[in-house]
Motif scaffolding. Structure first.
Motif, PDB file in Angstrom:
ATOM      1  N   LYS A 184       0.845  -1.178   0.000  1.00 35.39           N
ATOM      2  CA  LYS A 184       0.000   0.000   0.000  1.00 35.39           C
ATOM      3  C   LYS A 184       0.888   1.238   0.000  1.00 35.39           C
ATOM      4  O   LYS A 184       1.647   1.470   0.939  1.00 35.39           O
ATOM      5  N   GLU A 185       0.803   1.975  -1.089  1.00 31.23           N
ATOM      6  CA  GLU A 185       1.636   3.161  -1.222  1.00 31.23           C
ATOM      7  C   GLU A 185       1.132   4.255  -0.291  1.00 31.23           C
ATOM      8  O   GLU A 185      -0.072   4.529  -0.207  1.00 31.23           O
ATOM      9  N   ALA A 186       2.070   4.868   0.434  1.00 33.83           N
ATOM     10  CA  ALA A 186       1.698   5.940   1.343  1.00 33.83           C
ATOM     11  C   ALA A 186       1.201   7.135   0.540  1.00 33.83           C
ATOM     12  O   ALA A 186       1.817   7.523  -0.463  1.00 33.83           O
ATOM     13  N   PRO A 187       0.079   7.741   0.923  1.00 34.65           N
ATOM     14  CA  PRO A 187      -0.442   8.883   0.171  1.00 34.65           C
ATOM     15  C   PRO A 187       0.507  10.077   0.254  1.00 34.65           C
ATOM     16  O   PRO A 187       1.148  10.322   1.282  1.00 34.65           O
TER      17      PRO A 187
END
Length: 464
Positions: free
Chosen positions: A312-315
């Motif tokens: 999950k890519e950090a926003p």
């Protein structure tokens, strides 16, 4: 020694590195176990068991282990019988010199036990005696020229060279002594049951009082567990006895003899045996799963976790939305001019008749501009709208100016990122533009300003 499961696992490793052909293909077993649950060592054990599907490897290991333990049992029986026969021969006379028999029973044993204790304290080395490894070498116990037998023999010989084998040797040595002392105990009890003995003592140098004191000291520990000890009269009466003595006195000496053999022989040796067994368990050889062979298998089993699509890519940081306050405003440009005169009208959504409530400060660039602006802000409580050109970079100097303006603005600071109207390509991107695209430097710069403003909680006017 390794545990049986560890031995089988290590034997599979040794054979597989030698390109041995197993009943079940190791690669197939490894692939099928990829999705199974369990600790790494447990899975390696299951893998080895499945590779040895016909049990041939386990049978060879069990044969070697059984023969080693069989030799130890046979030796223990031989030592027990020798102790029985030795004492049986010693007690052939009806009149027994008590202290002479006691020295024959415990003298050499006590010296050997003391020597072992001293060597244990002195010898801090971890190497096991080489002669022991040669003495019990599996190559003498099992014959075979096949790959499995050779690998199993080599595995056992490597285990015998392990540092923990010194405690294994100590335990085996104490086991033989316990067998000898147990044989002596059986002989004493048997002879005392079937024969009647008289006990005496002789001494040229020691007096009656000296022997009384020696006997009391000797009998202190046996008396603690219920064995009888001759009293002073019985000790004096037993000097130079050549014929049958009263049965009560003989029983006291017999009880002391059995108690001494038990408390000064069997019990200390049993404690030493238990100590060696405990140390051997603590120093026991363990399977080294850090070897490249095992690490390769474990890494293969963990691939399904690594390759799982759970990233999950950090926003990316986003600046808060600007809130335009009611009241007088001050607008200024940071370092770069704008080609549009009333650039701030779109951001403030201000019609032409509200221009009187807006003070246009101009461009803030050098130190004098900053001093003049901060002086004005100290005297006038206004909200500041700062226009930042698309070519401006959020460097340290620029951000220091931004922080100084934010601290001086009493009604807050908001920012508007301006488009460059000179070309069609230099347009400020929208927030949905990929800021990590190296082909779009404007998007990267936009995200850099978003990050800087978000860290300072400075509102940003959205682009129209």
């Amino acid at each position: 020694m390794l545990s049986p499961q560890d031995q089988l696992t290590e034997l599979v490793r040794s054979l597989e590195t030698q390109q041995h052909v197993f009943t079940t293909d190791p690669l197939l077993v490894t692939e099928k176990m990829q999705a199974e649950e369990g600790k790494p060592l447990q899975k390696l054990h299951r893998r080895a068991s499945r590779i040895d599907s016909n049990g041939n490897l386990a049978r060879v290991l069990g044969k070697i282990d059984g023969r080693i333990k069989g030799i130890m049992v046979i030796m223990s029986i031989v030592w027990c019988v020798s102790g029985f026969l030795g004492l049986f021969t010693l007690l052939q006379s009806n009149v027994v010199n008590f202290f002479y028999v006691l020295v024959c029973l415990l003298g050499f044993h006590t010296i050997m036990l003391g020597g072992w204790l001293v060597m244990t304290l002195i010898n801090q080395g971890r190497q096991s005696p080489s002669w022991f490894a040669n003495f019990v070498s599996p190559s003498y116990l099992i014959r075979g020229k096949d790959d499995v037998t050779k690998a199993a023999v080599d595995l056992y010989e490597r285990q015998l060279q392990h540092s923990g084998m010194r405690w294994y040797l100590g335990r085996f040595s104490h086991q033989l002594w316990l067998a000898t002392l147990t044989g002596m105990m059986f002989a004493i009890i048997f002879l005392l049951i079937v024969r009647q003995y008289s006990f005496s003592w002789e001494s040229t140098l020691l007096s009656d009082q000296a022997l009384i004191g020696l006997t009391n000291v000797l009998g202190w520990l046996p008396s603690m567990v219920g064995f009888d000890v001759p009293d002073s009269a019985a000790i004096v009466q037993s000097r130079l006895v050549t014929e049958a003595m009263p049965l009560s006195v003989a029983r006291q000496w017999a009880s002391l003899l059995i108690g001494s053999l038990l408390m000064y022989g069997i019990v200390p040796r049993a404690i030493a045996w238990a100590f060696c067994a405990l140390m051997f368990r603590r120093k026991k050889m363990r399977l080294d799963i850090k070897l490249p062979y095992y690490q390769k298998i474990l890494n293969f089993w963990q691939r399904q976790v690594v390759d799982a699509d759970d990233f999950k890519e950090a926003p990316a940081p986003v600046a808060p939305k600007a809130t335009v306050r009611a009241g007088k405003k001050l607008v200024a440009l940071l370092e770069y001019p704008s080609e549009q005169d009333n650039w701030w009208q779109v951001g403030l959504d201000a019609p032409d008749n509200d221009i009187d409530d807006i003070e246009n400060f101009g461009i803030v660039d050098d130190r004098d501009d900053m001093d003049r602006l901060t002086t004005y802000l100290e005297q006038h409580p206004v909200q500041v709208l700062l226009g930042i050109h698309s070519q401006a970079l959020p460097g340290r100097g620029t951000l220091r100016k931004l922080d100084r303006i934010a601290n001086a603005a009493k009604h807050g600071l908001i920012v508007q990122l301006l488009n460059n109207e000179s070309t069609d390509t230099d347009t400020i991107p929208t927030p949905t533009t990929n800021a990590n695209d190296p082909k779009n430097p404007q998007a990267v710069r936009y995200q850099q300003w978003q990050t800087a403003l978000a860290a300072r909680k400075i509102g940003l006017i959205a682009n129209s």
